[in-house]
Structures are given as structure tokens and as C-alpha cells.
Scaffold this active site. Structure first.
Site, mmCIF file in Angstrom:
data_model
loop_
_atom_site.group_PDB
_atom_site.id
_atom_site.type_symbol
_atom_site.label_atom_id
_atom_site.label_comp_id
_atom_site.label_asym_id
_atom_site.label_seq_id
_atom_site.Cartn_x
_atom_site.Cartn_y
_atom_site.Cartn_z
ATOM 1 N N GLU A 108 0.454 -1.327 0.248
ATOM 2 C CA GLU A 108 0.032 -0.540 -0.239
ATOM 3 C C GLU A 108 0.539 1.638 -0.065
ATOM 4 O O GLU A 108 2.038 1.230 0.138
ATOM 5 C CB GLU A 108 -0.848 0.164 0.905
ATOM 6 C CG GLU A 108 -1.646 -1.724 0.866
ATOM 7 C CD GLU A 108 -2.898 -1.389 2.537
ATOM 8 O OE1 GLU A 108 -3.807 -1.654 2.054
ATOM 9 O OE2 GLU A 108 -2.698 -0.998 3.901
ATOM 10 N N GLY B 95 7.361 -2.193 6.073
ATOM 11 C CA GLY B 95 8.206 -2.796 5.631
ATOM 12 C C GLY B 95 9.185 -1.783 6.424
ATOM 13 O O GLY B 95 8.747 -0.704 6.919
ATOM 14 N N ASN C 79 10.232 5.318 20.063
ATOM 15 C CA ASN C 79 8.915 4.449 20.425
ATOM 16 C C ASN C 79 8.858 4.136 21.855
ATOM 17 O O ASN C 79 8.130 3.580 23.159
ATOM 18 C CB ASN C 79 8.094 3.869 20.021
ATOM 19 C CG ASN C 79 8.432 3.525 19.012
ATOM 20 O OD1 ASN C 79 7.430 5.014 18.703
ATOM 21 N ND2 ASN C 79 9.099 3.314 17.664
ATOM 22 N N ASN D 278 -2.634 4.384 17.117
ATOM 23 C CA ASN D 278 -3.379 4.664 16.018
ATOM 24 C C ASN D 278 -4.068 2.880 16.015
ATOM 25 O O ASN D 278 -5.131 2.496 15.458
ATOM 26 C CB ASN D 278 -3.604 4.822 14.219
ATOM 27 C CG ASN D 278 -3.675 6.098 14.137
ATOM 28 O OD1 ASN D 278 -4.157 7.437 14.438
ATOM 29 N ND2 ASN D 278 -2.451 6.684 13.729
ATOM 30 N N CYS E 26 -1.146 6.293 10.423
ATOM 31 C CA CYS E 26 0.677 5.328 11.024
ATOM 32 C C CYS E 26 0.005 4.303 11.991
ATOM 33 O O CYS E 26 -0.431 4.245 12.605
ATOM 34 C CB CYS E 26 1.203 6.685 11.283
ATOM 35 S SG CYS E 26 2.447 5.847 12.103
#
Length: 353
Positions: free
Chosen positions: A104, A173, A230, A304, A346
Site C-alpha cells: 500500500e 516494511g 517509541n 492508531n 501511521c
């Protein structure tokens, strides 16, 4: 270099999309043609956006027949297109071979229409298992070839009838696990004789592939660079990102420091905010210390992918966390999440509709 991506046997045609001008010149010489033909093809593909040999009207019939026989202008097939209420559009592609493998790209226009970003994929699925990313749940099915990366831009721009101002390698990826094809595609996007995008308008992201970062530094790649951080603590990061097993946070931060020192450019840390996992005072304080140690900016992104059992932070929680980061003295951006309703935001790319 010419043999890269030629196919599994000698009967397959040579794909010409995704080739640098130098590579096209080498191919033309191999075919017994003059090198100037390469520039004509290059210009036709990326400036005129030709899709068939018939559109190259300055070529002789004999030359076009030769190209038709030996070379390919293969293009991606759009199998699904979804449009969000906010104007974001998600495109699901499969290769022309029709192998059923889907990936995508997302068209993300800004509210004022000035910035138009295309988020593109570098792999089908992913080699890593980030706990907050839907792509990680897919089976890894291989790297995308350079022409499949480049053609994402060509096909999206053709359909939306507009040109991107920015390209980000933040789709499906891990880009640095497909270094050669990603950098080759980025060089075509950057080339003034092709897409003519400034290096600062092309961003390559990584989850923390340290040897890839060092290769990026060694090659002095000119593009913007983002690290998906993160979590500011190695143990906490390991719980949500399996790459921590191979490349530890201290190794990653050292590579980031070397990046800013050697390339004299600011690095971006991406930080997906997950309540109860990586927010709060303690984590913010550790992140502030990291930010103070090198030239960087921080993009905070609300979670999300709520279907992993975590919840998205509230506006109040986001504002509180950002306030805790302000002592770092670095730019902090609360990155918006367009395309949530079409699974285009995201962390949501997984061929879902």
C-alpha cells in the site's frame, strides 16, 4: 549492476522503470544502442510519464519494436482505492505479474493544500514485529524492487492528478532492510531530470537498523532521516519492538549521534504514544535526556492501532506528555493521523479496508 532485478530467467524482459540514468545508459550500450537513448527514455518515463512505447513518438518503429521485445515498462495494478473524509487516499497495489502480493501507499494532502505527501512501502509485509504496527501482523513476502517503489509515486500522482511535494518511506516494511532498492528509488525522486524533489523533501525511516544507519552515514546520503524510537528505555523498548534484541538502544543512540556529527544534519525521532506503556513523567524525563544529547526533533504520534489491546491517548494525555518534553529544548511536533477511517494512518497499513 545491470543484472539487478532482471528476472529469474533470460526470457524475461528487462524492466526499465526504477533505473538510474547511468544504469539505463549501460543497458542501452548492452543492447547495441547509443547512450543518448537512455536520457530520452529517462525523460519519457519520469517527466512525460509515458507508459507505452507508442508514446515515444520520436523513436523509430524499428527501435520501438526492439524495446518492446527486450524491455519492459511494467507498472503496478491498483486493486483498491479508498478515500478518507479528510482527503487522504489509500492505494492497494499488486505487481503486474499478478502474483497476488499486495502492498500500500497513501496520499496525504495537508489541510491548506500546500503540502502533499506520499507515504510509500519498501517491502510486502515486514521483517520486524513492532507490537503497535498492523503491518507486523502480515506474513513477510519480500522486498519491493526499485521499479515497484518508484511506480507507487507514478501511479498515485496519475490517479489524483497532482504532484507530491514530499515522499516518506514510512509505509509497509523496514526501508533499511531493502537498502539498495530504497536508495536507488530515492535517487530517482531526487534527480532534477526525473522527479526533481529536494533531498529534504524525501524522508527515509528506520526502526533502528544500526548497520543500515552506518551505511547511510558512510555513503553520505542526502535525505532526511527518521528513527522510530517509541521508548526511551532498552527494557521497555524490547517489549514493543523486537529489533531491540539485535540492535540495542545504546547502539542506536550512538549511531544517531554519529549521524548528526558526520552529516551535520538533524535527525527525527518518531514516538508512538501508548498510554501505560511509554508515556508519563519517567519516560518523558528519559526522552528529554536523549533529546538533549544530540541534535534532533521529536514527532509524537498518537497510537492508531487500537485493536492490539491498547487505547489511543486522549487529547489531555497528549498535551500533558508534550509539556513534559518541552525542557528538552528541541522541536516537538504532534503529528496528525489522517486516514484513520480507511486504515491509512501511521501503523495501520495491512491491506485492510
Amino acid at each position: 549492476m545491470i543484472s539487478e532485478n532482471l528476472g529469474e530467467n533470460q526470457t524475461e524482459k528487462i524492466p526499465l522503470k526504477g533505473r538510474t540514468l547511468k544504469e539505463l545508459s549501460e543497458i542501452m550500450i548492452t543492447l547495441g544502442e547509443k547512450p543518448f537513448r537512455a536520457k530520452q527514455i529517462y525523460h519519457g518515463l519520469y517527466v512525460n510519464r509515458y507508459e507505452t512505447w507508442d508514446q515515444f513518438t520520436t523513436f523509430s518503429k524499428i527501435f520501438k519494436e526492439k524495446l518492446e521485445e527486450l524491455c519492459s515498462l511494467t507498472h503496478l495494478q491498483v486493486v483498491k482505492q479508498l478515500k478518507s473524509v479528510d482527503g487522504t487516499q489509500k492505494f492497494t497495489f499488486t505487481s503486474e505479474s499478478g502474483n497476488g502480493k499486495e502492498f500500500e501507499a497513501v496520499w496525504i494532502p495537508s489541510g491548506d493544500g500546500g503540502r502533499k505527501t506520499i507515504c510509500i512501502s519498501s517491502q510486502i509485509g515486514c521483517t520486524l514485529n513492532c507490537k503497535f504496527c498492523a503491518t507486523a501482523k502480515l506474513e513477510f513476502q519480500g522486498n519491493l524492487k526499485a521499479h515497484e517503489i518508484v511506480d507507487q509515486i507514478l501511479q498515485v500522482e496519475k490517479i489524483v492528478g497532482d504532484k507530491a511535494t514530499n515522499v516518506v518511506f514510512m509505509g509497509m516494511g523496514e526501508p533499511l532492510h531493502n537498502y539498495f532498492n530504497v536508495i536507488r528509488a530515492a535517487s530517482i525522486f531526487h534527480d532534477p531530470d526525473a522527479f526533481n524533489l529536494g533531498a529534504k523533501r524525501i524522508t527515509i525511516s528506520t526502526s533502528g537498523v544500526v548497520n543500515g544507519i552506518r551505511r547511510f552515514i558512510e555513503n553520505k546520503e542526502p535525505y532526511n532521516f527518521a528513527i522510530s524510537l517509541n521508548h526511551p528505555d532498552p527494557k521497555g523498548r524490547l517489549q514493543i519492538m523486537d529489533i531491540e534484541e539485535k540492535f540495542s538502544l545504546p547502539e542506536l543512540l550512538q549511531a544517531a549521534k554519529d549521524f548528526t556529527r558526520e552529516l551535520k544534519r538533524r535527525i527525527t525521532f518518531e514516538y508512538v504514544m501508548i498510554p501505560g506503556v511509554n508515556m508519563g513523567f519517567e519516560n518523558a524525563n528519559k526522552l528529554v535526556k536523549i533529546a538533549k544529547s544530540l541534535d534532533c526533533k521529536i514527532n509524537v504520534i498518537p497510537l492508531n492501532t487500537e485493536f492490539f489491546g491498547w487505547r489511543r491517548p486522549t487529547r489531555e494525555e497528549i498535551a500533558e506528555f508534550i509539556a513534559l518534553l518541552e525542557p528538552a529544548g528541541v522541536p516537538i511536533l504532534n503529528r496528525r493521523s489522517p486516514g484513520k477511517d480507511i486504515f491509512g494512518a501511521c501503523g495501520m497499513l495491512a491491506s485492510k479496508s
